[in-house]
Design a protein around this motif. Structure first.
Motif: not given
Length: 76
Positions: A2-15
């Protein structure tokens, strides 16, 4: 894995650099999340297009490594 919550947030903020992102683990299993994404870049866009922008930021991980994401988008 599974993905970590902070990884999801980081990807969204990067995009979507101006986004404010809140991630909640809905089931405590690291597989089912809710995301609230607020961005000025969503202004004037249909809700479907707003969600598409978030999915684009996730780079094709939806339905794969990221199993489920309840998504809420808004403008500031």
């Amino acid at each position: 894995m599974p993905m970590a919550a902070d990884e999801i947030a980081g990807l969204i903020k990067a995009g979507i650099p101006d986004a404010t992102v809140e991630i909640t683990d809905l089931a405590g299993d690291g597989d089912h999340y809710a995301a609230k994404v607020v961005s000025e870049s969503f202004r004037g866009l249909a809700r479907v297009r707003q969600h598409q922008k978030v999915y684009e930021a996730l780079g094709g991980r939806m339905g794969g490594v990221l199993h489920a994401l309840q998504l809420t988008t808004a403008t500031p």
